[in-house]
Design a protein around this motif. Structure first.
Motif, PDB file in Angstrom:
ATOM      1  N   ASN A   1       0.755  -1.228   0.116  1.00  0.00           N
ATOM      2  CA  ASN A   1       0.083   0.116  -0.080  1.00  0.00           C
ATOM      3  C   ASN A   1       0.666   1.173  -0.077  1.00  0.00           C
ATOM      4  OD1 ASN A   1       0.425   1.197   2.758  1.00  0.00           O
ATOM      5  ND2 ASN A   1      -0.160  -0.967   3.309  1.00  0.00           N
ATOM      6  N   SER A   2       0.297   2.345  -0.245  1.00  0.00           N
ATOM      7  CA  SER A   2       1.029   3.486  -0.413  1.00  0.00           C
ATOM      8  C   SER A   2       1.067   4.314   0.894  1.00  0.00           C
ATOM      9  CB  SER A   2       0.542   4.761  -1.433  1.00  0.00           C
ATOM     10  OG  SER A   2      -0.633   5.109  -0.829  1.00  0.00           O
ATOM     11  N   GLY A   3       0.250   3.897   1.927  1.00  0.00           N
ATOM     12  CA  GLY A   3       0.171   4.347   3.240  1.00  0.00           C
ATOM     13  C   GLY A   3      -1.194   4.861   3.319  1.00  0.00           C
ATOM     14  N   ASN A   4      -1.632   5.927   4.441  1.00  0.00           N
ATOM     15  CA  ASN A   4      -3.026   6.266   4.589  1.00  0.00           C
ATOM     16  C   ASN A   4      -3.499   6.979   3.485  1.00  0.00           C
ATOM     17  OD1 ASN A   4      -3.073   4.957   6.996  1.00  0.00           O
ATOM     18  ND2 ASN A   4      -3.572   6.695   8.452  1.00  0.00           N
ATOM     19  N   ILE A   5      -2.666   7.980   2.820  1.00  0.00           N
ATOM     20  CA  ILE A   5      -3.322   8.705   1.641  1.00  0.00           C
ATOM     21  C   ILE A   5      -2.549   8.357   0.217  1.00  0.00           C
ATOM     22  CG2 ILE A   5      -3.916  10.586   3.117  1.00  0.00           C
ATOM     23  CD1 ILE A   5      -1.470  11.804   2.672  1.00  0.00           C
ATOM     24  N   ASP A   6      -3.142   8.697  -0.727  1.00  0.00           N
ATOM     25  CA  ASP A   6      -2.656   8.736  -1.965  1.00  0.00           C
ATOM     26  C   ASP A   6      -1.081   9.296  -2.040  1.00  0.00           C
ATOM     27  OD1 ASP A   6      -3.809   8.085  -5.154  1.00  0.00           O
ATOM     28  OD2 ASP A   6      -2.038   9.427  -4.932  1.00  0.00           O
ATOM     29  N   SER A   7      -0.265   8.644  -2.870  1.00  0.00           N
ATOM     30  CA  SER A   7       1.271   9.089  -2.546  1.00  0.00           C
ATOM     31  C   SER A   7       1.312  10.381  -3.389  1.00  0.00           C
ATOM     32  CB  SER A   7       2.004   8.227  -3.230  1.00  0.00           C
ATOM     33  OG  SER A   7       1.875   7.692  -4.507  1.00  0.00           O
ATOM     34  N   MET A   8       0.474  10.597  -4.472  1.00  0.00           N
ATOM     35  CA  MET A   8       0.243  12.115  -5.451  1.00  0.00           C
ATOM     36  C   MET A   8      -0.304  12.913  -4.406  1.00  0.00           C
ATOM     37  SD  MET A   8       1.964  11.014  -7.758  1.00  0.00           S
ATOM     38  CE  MET A   8       1.938  12.099  -9.102  1.00  0.00           C
ATOM     39  N   VAL A   9      -1.310  12.679  -3.582  1.00  0.00           N
ATOM     40  CA  VAL A   9      -1.794  13.721  -2.931  1.00  0.00           C
ATOM     41  C   VAL A   9      -0.868  13.959  -1.778  1.00  0.00           C
ATOM     42  CG1 VAL A   9      -3.891  14.432  -1.261  1.00  0.00           C
ATOM     43  CG2 VAL A   9      -4.129  12.977  -3.326  1.00  0.00           C
ATOM     44  N   ALA A  10       0.051  13.162  -1.360  1.00  0.00           N
ATOM     45  CA  ALA A  10       0.820  13.382  -0.209  1.00  0.00           C
ATOM     46  C   ALA A  10       1.917  14.338  -0.596  1.00  0.00           C
ATOM     47  CB  ALA A  10       1.667  11.947   0.242  1.00  0.00           C
ATOM     48  N   HIS A  11       2.438  14.072  -1.976  1.00  0.00           N
ATOM     49  CA  HIS A  11       3.286  15.083  -2.633  1.00  0.00           C
ATOM     50  C   HIS A  11       3.247  16.282  -3.254  1.00  0.00           C
ATOM     51  CE1 HIS A  11       6.165  11.117  -3.256  1.00  0.00           C
ATOM     52  NE2 HIS A  11       5.895  11.489  -2.127  1.00  0.00           N
ATOM     53  N   TYR A  12       1.930  16.455  -3.522  1.00  0.00           N
ATOM     54  CA  TYR A  12       1.537  17.707  -4.454  1.00  0.00           C
ATOM     55  C   TYR A  12       0.145  18.436  -3.837  1.00  0.00           C
ATOM     56  CZ  TYR A  12       4.756  15.617  -7.653  1.00  0.00           C
ATOM     57  OH  TYR A  12       5.812  14.855  -8.275  1.00  0.00           O
ATOM     58  N   THR A  13       0.197  19.686  -3.924  1.00  0.00           N
ATOM     59  CA  THR A  13      -0.840  20.394  -3.360  1.00  0.00           C
ATOM     60  C   THR A  13      -1.971  20.616  -4.518  1.00  0.00           C
ATOM     61  OG1 THR A  13      -0.133  22.649  -4.324  1.00  0.00           O
ATOM     62  CG2 THR A  13       0.856  21.987  -2.088  1.00  0.00           C
ATOM     63  N   ALA A  14      -2.892  21.212  -4.496  1.00  0.00           N
ATOM     64  CA  ALA A  14      -4.031  21.416  -5.227  1.00  0.00           C
ATOM     65  C   ALA A  14      -3.436  21.909  -6.732  1.00  0.00           C
ATOM     66  CB  ALA A  14      -5.230  21.897  -4.990  1.00  0.00           C
ATOM     67  N   ALA A  15      -2.605  22.778  -6.525  1.00  0.00           N
ATOM     68  CA  ALA A  15      -1.938  23.747  -7.605  1.00  0.00           C
ATOM     69  C   ALA A  15      -0.667  22.955  -8.194  1.00  0.00           C
ATOM     70  CB  ALA A  15      -1.462  24.896  -7.009  1.00  0.00           C
ATOM     71  N   LYS A  16      -0.674  21.524  -7.780  1.00  0.00           N
ATOM     72  CA  LYS A  16       0.438  20.652  -8.306  1.00  0.00           C
ATOM     73  C   LYS A  16       1.940  21.244  -7.906  1.00  0.00           C
ATOM     74  CE  LYS A  16      -2.393  19.131 -12.309  1.00  0.00           C
ATOM     75  NZ  LYS A  16      -2.317  18.907 -13.734  1.00  0.00           N
ATOM     76  N   ARG A  17       1.875  21.749  -6.953  1.00  0.00           N
ATOM     77  CA  ARG A  17       3.220  22.350  -6.453  1.00  0.00           C
ATOM     78  C   ARG A  17       3.827  21.118  -5.306  1.00  0.00           C
ATOM     79  NH1 ARG A  17       0.628  27.290  -5.630  1.00  0.00           N
ATOM     80  NH2 ARG A  17       1.253  28.840  -7.397  1.00  0.00           N
TER      81      ARG A  17
ATOM     82  N   ILE B   1      -0.166  -8.500  -3.257  1.00  0.00           N
ATOM     83  CA  ILE B   1      -1.672  -8.194  -3.122  1.00  0.00           C
ATOM     84  C   ILE B   1      -1.560  -6.696  -2.827  1.00  0.00           C
ATOM     85  CG2 ILE B   1      -3.811  -8.352  -1.934  1.00  0.00           C
ATOM     86  CD1 ILE B   1      -2.441 -11.334  -1.441  1.00  0.00           C
ATOM     87  N   ILE B   2      -2.198  -5.857  -3.605  1.00  0.00           N
ATOM     88  CA  ILE B   2      -2.205  -4.344  -3.269  1.00  0.00           C
ATOM     89  C   ILE B   2      -3.544  -3.938  -2.554  1.00  0.00           C
ATOM     90  CG2 ILE B   2      -0.586  -3.656  -5.208  1.00  0.00           C
ATOM     91  CD1 ILE B   2      -2.940  -2.939  -6.659  1.00  0.00           C
ATOM     92  N   GLY B   3      -3.519  -3.202  -1.833  1.00  0.00           N
ATOM     93  CA  GLY B   3      -4.758  -2.591  -1.107  1.00  0.00           C
ATOM     94  C   GLY B   3      -4.529  -0.957  -0.537  1.00  0.00           C
ATOM     95  N   GLY B   4      -5.505  -0.528   0.333  1.00  0.00           N
ATOM     96  CA  GLY B   4      -5.307   0.836   0.881  1.00  0.00           C
ATOM     97  C   GLY B   4      -5.797   1.790  -0.095  1.00  0.00           C
ATOM     98  N   VAL B   5      -5.750   3.140   0.249  1.00  0.00           N
ATOM     99  CA  VAL B   5      -6.580   4.214  -0.478  1.00  0.00           C
ATOM    100  C   VAL B   5      -6.065   4.353  -1.963  1.00  0.00           C
ATOM    101  CG1 VAL B   5      -6.942   6.595  -0.678  1.00  0.00           C
ATOM    102  CG2 VAL B   5      -7.181   5.465   1.562  1.00  0.00           C
ATOM    103  N   GLU B   6      -4.928   4.170  -2.364  1.00  0.00           N
ATOM    104  CA  GLU B   6      -4.400   4.489  -3.524  1.00  0.00           C
ATOM    105  C   GLU B   6      -4.523   3.432  -4.333  1.00  0.00           C
ATOM    106  OE1 GLU B   6       0.110   4.670  -5.396  1.00  0.00           O
ATOM    107  OE2 GLU B   6      -0.218   6.122  -3.832  1.00  0.00           O
ATOM    108  N   ALA B   7      -4.655   2.182  -4.183  1.00  0.00           N
ATOM    109  CA  ALA B   7      -5.189   0.986  -4.830  1.00  0.00           C
ATOM    110  C   ALA B   7      -6.566   1.055  -4.950  1.00  0.00           C
ATOM    111  CB  ALA B   7      -4.469  -0.292  -4.322  1.00  0.00           C
ATOM    112  N   SER B   8      -7.418   1.354  -3.989  1.00  0.00           N
ATOM    113  CA  SER B   8      -8.859   0.926  -3.901  1.00  0.00           C
ATOM    114  C   SER B   8      -9.529   2.217  -4.626  1.00  0.00           C
ATOM    115  CB  SER B   8      -9.282   1.341  -2.297  1.00  0.00           C
ATOM    116  OG  SER B   8     -10.812   1.105  -2.284  1.00  0.00           O
TER     117      SER B   8
END
Length: 634
Positions: A78-94, A132-139
């Motif tokens: 799994n990527s963790g508790n949140i999507d890895s892209m959300v963890a890395h980038y703001t809504a402005a993609k910074r 086997i993948i799971g968690g928010v990012e996969a789901s």
């Protein structure tokens, strides 16, 4: 109690030569039930399996995923508790500069698209192992999905990662059933009857009675087809009536089995009673600890699921709309354990969940028949069958604050103000305000324009205004100084620049100055993201206005904080662009004062202000403003 093995030395200390499962995660290892990795690994451990954890492996060094060796049965990723892209980038993609789920709050410890990267590393290291993948990012990426960071439709993560199986949703029962079958020597094909999973099929053995949605190739090219596919996926996310879903990807088919039933109270209690350390791994102490523990260590999660089903939220697609609750005994035991913890100062920070005050089915019919297909329980107006009841939650809060050693029990956020107002009795709201608000109560009106709220799946603003009135009436009655802190969102599909102006005026009228506002973030799997990508409301098929340009997004956001000096120029630009210059000036009805650039540009000619008042079918009446000089000469 002890943390699960994170290296070979830990395995040797337990006398293990091999793990049954190794969980690879994008978060630091925090053994607390607010973290999905902790739950899944402890559930497997309780069933007798040997489980190790590889947290945030060095993705630049392919050898790091091998530190625990080859597991006997498989890898869980799994990527963790949140999507890895959300963890890395703001809504402005910074790029974000911090990561609360990493030791020392440092960014960059996990890769972009962590699930895919970890799977590829594992395939290279252990080509014959089951993954086997799971968690928010996969789901949330289980079907073809719009990816905001690529600005394109990506294939199912099951295809891009190369994993053997995908577990969607919370996953406890699904992972246990898979583990037991693997332990008995079953093949991957023998897993296909398990609920709550996705797998790939060549098309020769698709499940009977399935709902087939448009293919990856089709939805990538046709936005109307994407919207229809999304609608079908949302309508089948109910364990009572959900059917298998199928989507073709090239020569293969992604198959989703129906959702798992929500956990019973007894099952959920068992999950929360497992021997968690309830803290981050001690190896992180020297690195500054893991900040994410701060909000949850002395908070209590008493429920799961949300029948509120807001369009921008992923909970309904991930956890489901039906509510699962823990027993009072389970919650009280957790709170009593807090008192024994030397770090506990007497304050329970929060007693909540996805929606804090849901401890009761939305209606009696849902228990047998599921929640109504294609309808919301609370918005835009509550269904007549909704059965509002806070009595059990109120009793739980009373029991918690009666525990010796507990000074205060707070409910910080996650309350549905519209659901609270459905009860004629104000006993819950009165007791909440008197005992459980720490000066500020966070609520989520999100916007003030009703047509925008419709696209959000939220109640109309009149409902919030009723709640606000009740909140301050009761606050005054109990003799406290407390405030509502609104969650607000800019640039959601349906919101035009004029709607942002209306929201700014609403905030000024209600004397609110929000310190933080949220830009709409098109994360995978939500109905609002579907609207953002397609320009269509997938449930109705109607066209939806979508603010897309960085300029308009910046202007909408600035208008929600029009009072900040650094936003003045952007607010002026926004008001000029929609001819609302009547709101630029020094009068009591203005949002911002003119800056030097505005004064210079408008010195030569008188300004004509255009209000929003419109007569039926007629053009707006324009009235020239009196100049400041004329006013002074009166």
């Amino acid at each position: 109690m002890a943390f699960l093995p994170v290296n070979k030395q830990d395995m040797e200390a337990r006398g293990w030569e091999q793990c049954d499962f190794v969980c690879v995660t994008g978060d630091a290892y925090v053994d607390h039930p607010s973290f999905g990795t902790a739950i899944i690994t402890r559930v497997l451990e309780a069933a007798g399996f040997r489980v190790g954890v590889i947290a945030q492996p060095d993705f630049r060094d392919g050898r790091d995923v091998s530190r625990l060796g080859r597991p006997r049965l498989g890898f869980l990723v799994n990527s963790g508790n949140i999507d890895s892209m959300v963890a890395h980038y703001t809504a402005a993609k910074r790029r974000r500069s911090q990561d609360a789920y990493t030791p020392g709050n440092r960014a960059g410890a996990r890769p972009d698209r962590a699930v895919e990267v970890y799977c590829h590393l594992l395939w290279r290291a252990f080509p014959d192992s089951i993954i086997i993948i799971g968690g928010v990012e996969a789901s949330l990426r289980r079907f073809a999905h719009y990816d905001y960071w690529d600005d394109a439709v990506r294939e199912s993560i099951l295809c891009s990662s190369g994993a053997d199986l995908l577990i969607y949703g919370m996953g406890e029962n699904a992972v246990l059933e898979i583990a037991r079958r693997l332990d008995e020597g079953a093949a991957l094909k023998d897993m296909r009857g398990i609920r709550g999973i996705c797998y790939l099929d060549d098309g020769a053995d698709l499940p009977a009675g399935n709902v087939t949605v448009a293919s990856f190739e089709k939805v990538r090219q046709d936005k109307a087809a994407y919207a229809k596919a999304h609608k079908a996926q949302m309508l089948e996310q109910d364990s009572a009536y959900g059917r298998p879903l199928v989507q073709r990807h090239g020569e293969r088919y992604v198959v989703q089995t129906p959702p798992q039933p929500v956990l019973t109270t007894e099952q959920l209690d068992r999950v929360f009673s497992l021997p968690y350390e309830r803290y981050y791994h001690p190896s992180y102490e020297a690195l500054g600890g893991v900040k994410a523990i701060e909000e949850v260590e002395f908070s209590i999660m008493h429920n799961r699921g949300c029948f509120g089903n807001c369009n921008f939220c992923s909970i309904a697609y991930h956890q489901g709309r039906q509510i699962a609750v823990r027993s009072h005994e389970s919650v009280l035991k957790e709170a009593e354990d807090f008192v024994k913890n030397p770090r506990f100062k007497g304050y329970i920070h929060d007693v909540g969940g996805p929606t804090a005050d849901f401890r009761h089915p939305s209606c009696q019919g849902q228990l047998e028949h599921g929640l109504c297909k294609g309808r919301k329980c609370l918005a835009p107006v509550p269904c007549k069958q909704v059965d509002p009841d806070h009595s059990d939650y109120l009793r739980l809060l009373r029991e918690l604050r009666a525990i010796k050693g507990v000074k205060k029990v707070f409910v910080r956020s996650g309350l549905r103000f519209d659901y609270i107002l459905l009860e004629r009795d104000r006993a819950f709201l009165e007791e909440l305000i008197e005992h459980h608000v720490s000066g500020q109560l966070k609520v989520a009106p999100e916007h003030c324009s009703d047509h925008v709220l419709d696209k959000m799946g939220k109640p109309h603003i009149a409902t919030y205004e009723r709640f606000e009135k009740e909140f301050y009436r009761i606050t005054k009655k109990v003799g406290k100084e407390q405030y509502l802190v609104p969650y607000l969102m800019s640039s959601h599909p349906g919101s035009r620049l004029q709607d942002a102006v209306d929201l700014a005026l609403f905030l000024r009228r209600h004397r609110m100055r929000p310190e933080q506002v949220q830009d709409f973030y098109p994360t995978p799997g939500t109905t609002s993201t579907c609207m953002y990508y397609t320009g269509l409301d997938p449930m109705s098929g109607e066209a939806v206005y979508v603010p897309r340009t960085p300029q308009e997004k910046r202007q909408q956001r600035a208008l929600l904080q029009y009072f900040k000096p650094e936003n003045r120029r952007t607010v002026i630009e926004a008001l000029v662009s929609i001819r609302r210059e009547d709101l630029i000036g020094r009068g009591p009805d203005c949002l911002v004062e003119p800056d030097a650039q505005y004064t210079r540009e408008h010195r030569a000619a008188p300004v004509k202000a255009q209000g929003r008042q419109r007569q039926r079918g007629k053009r707006p009446v324009q009235k020239p403003r009196r100049s400041n000089k004329a006013k002074r000469g009166r």
